[in-house]
Design an enzyme around this catalytic site. Structure first.
Site, mmCIF file in Angstrom:
data_model
loop_
_atom_site.group_PDB
_atom_site.id
_atom_site.type_symbol
_atom_site.label_atom_id
_atom_site.label_comp_id
_atom_site.label_asym_id
_atom_site.label_seq_id
_atom_site.Cartn_x
_atom_site.Cartn_y
_atom_site.Cartn_z
ATOM 1 N N THR A 88 12.381 -21.809 59.919
ATOM 2 C CA THR A 88 12.144 -20.888 58.642
ATOM 3 C C THR A 88 10.832 -20.329 58.916
ATOM 4 O O THR A 88 9.820 -20.996 58.217
ATOM 5 C CB THR A 88 12.490 -21.750 57.383
ATOM 6 O OG1 THR A 88 11.900 -22.983 57.411
ATOM 7 C CG2 THR A 88 13.890 -22.090 57.024
ATOM 8 N N CYS A 263 4.636 -25.851 60.128
ATOM 9 C CA CYS A 263 4.925 -26.704 58.947
ATOM 10 C C CYS A 263 3.811 -26.245 57.919
ATOM 11 O O CYS A 263 3.879 -25.410 56.874
ATOM 12 C CB CYS A 263 4.895 -27.969 58.962
ATOM 13 S SG CYS A 263 6.567 -28.457 59.867
#
Length: 429
Positions: A88, A263
């Site tokens: 993502t 992240c």
């Protein structure tokens, strides 16, 4: 569902076999039947030959596993429990790019059957699983969540390069669309997670907990980076300050640095995007992102200042960058801020060379247009040590003296060689 999986009457499938998905698939495959699904035929062939395309896992990790790797939807249909572990990312404007997770939802929608379970692990903003992914699944499958299939969310906690905090050793947060699904999903994950699971009250809570894990780290690192800029103006070594402050029992031990990877440098934008959609403009989170995203420019400026002051012809100056990956002891180059520094310095016609014992030269070339240096030379005007790779820890003052000119700068971003560099100018964040 749990009993049928344990008895190998049904299969569990993992969609997306990258840094997150493959360790999950292999861990479950030691207990139950697993189908590993990926859209890349090349990656599937490598994994079928016990090779991790990401370079994180050894051949031994594939041993004793009941797993089939495939790109086939027909084979994927045989599974009853689906785990989605696709990337993502954000786009060039730091807007969440949901194409991979939506594509995975479309795939699920084509293979879903009554009685199936779907659990997302991809990091998303609160609400994404139910508001963005679920409608796609229901539309394509013609099935209704709760009545025909169950939905859940369990945020991944895979840390590339970390052999201590793995899927099996860290508490897993799980959630489900109802009480029944929560218990079934929990029992499935408890097959492989030794410390057990934490049952979140809702899917949104589980999504939010993952986001703030990385937001918290991002903001704290941003604070350290801002402090390092202030202390540099005062001619104070930041790491000496942190060492002294760390003697207090409740001082949080964060350190400055370039914040890249998949992240910390990405996830906060998912939360601020959703907040803005709801009419709230984040201040603290985006301020932290601004500071961290600009540390590469700050570093480039410091290097340029040194070269201008200490080199007769700046265009002939040579800079060696030690470390191209986003963190130490991994081959992962995703969102590496090091490459932004290289690009910036080269835009000023500085001769920049990159060396890294973990990164792959062809991957760097494909992703960023840079190649790796085979062997360092002996006339660099500056050396930037970006990450403390294990290989670098044996270096000493004599080594850096041997590869640099007399007035060279050693820019040690993580303070690895503090108090060890005597014959060259030393600087760190």
């Amino acid at each position: 569902m749990y009993s049928r999986l344990v008895e190998k009457q049904e299969s569990l499938a993992v969609l997306g076999l990258g840094y997150v998905g493959l360790p999950i698939a292999l861990a479950f495959a030691k207990k139950i039947k697993v189908i590993g699904f990926d859209i890349s035929e090349k990656r599937v062939q490598m994994m079928s030959n016990s090779i991790d395309p990401s370079g994180e896992l050894t051949r031994e990790a594939f041993e004793g596993t009941d797993i089939t790797f495939t790109t086939s939807l027909d084979l994927l249909k045989q599974a009853k429990f689906f785990i989605v572990a696709v990337p993502t990312p954000v786009d060039a404007h730091n807007v969440p790019d949901l194409k991979p997770v939506k594509s995975a939802s479309e795939t699920i929608g084509q293979v879903l059957k009554r009685g199936d379970y779907v659990v997302f692990e991809s990091t998303v903003y609160p609400g994404c699983t139910e508001e963005d992914c679920l409608p796609i699944i229901e539309t394509l499958s013609g099935l209704k969540m709760g009545e025909d299939f169950k939905l859940g969310y369990s945020p991944e906690r895979i840390n590339p390069g970390d052999k201590q905090h793995t899927l099996e050793t860290v508490v897993k947060v799980v959630s489900g669309c109802d009480a029944e699904s929560l218990e079934e999903i929990s029992k499935v994950y408890e097959l492989v997670v030794k410390p057990g699971v934490h049952r979140a009250s809702s899917i949104k809570v589980a999504e939010a907990c993952k986001i703030i894990e990385n937001v918290q780290r991002d903001v704290n690192i941003a604070l350290m980076n801002e402090l390092s800029i202030i202390f540099d103006k005062m001619n104070i070594n930041t790491y000496e300050v942190l060492e002294a402050a760390g003697t207090k029992w409740n001082f949080l031990k964060f350190s400055p640095g370039l914040v890249g990877g998949h992240c910390i440098g990405v996830d906060p934008y998912y939360l601020t995007y959703k907040a803005a959609e709801l009419g709230f403009n984040s201040r603290v989170i985006l301020s932290g992102r601004y500071i961290n995203d600009n540390m590469g420019n700050y570093l480039s400026k410091k290097i340029l200042q040194h070269l201008i002051a200490n080199t007769e012809n700046v265009k002939q100056a040579k800079v060696l960058v030690l470390g191209a990956t986003f963190k130490e002891n991994v081959s992962d180059i995703r969102n590496s801020k090091v490459l932004e520094v290289v690009k910036t310095l080269r835009s000023y016609y500085i001769n920049v060379f990159i060396s890294d014992p973990y990164a792959m030269s062809h991957e760097l070339n494909t992703e960023y247009g840079f190649d790796l240096l085979d062997t360092p030379e002996n006339d660099y005007n500056a050396v930037i040590i970006t990450v403390p790779h294990q290989t670098y820890l044996s270096y000493d003052d004599a080594y850096f003296r041997s590869i640099t000119v007399e007035n060279a700068l050693i820019a040690d971003l993580k303070g690895t060689f503090k108090d060890k560099i005597k014959s060259r100018k030393y600087w760190s964040f």
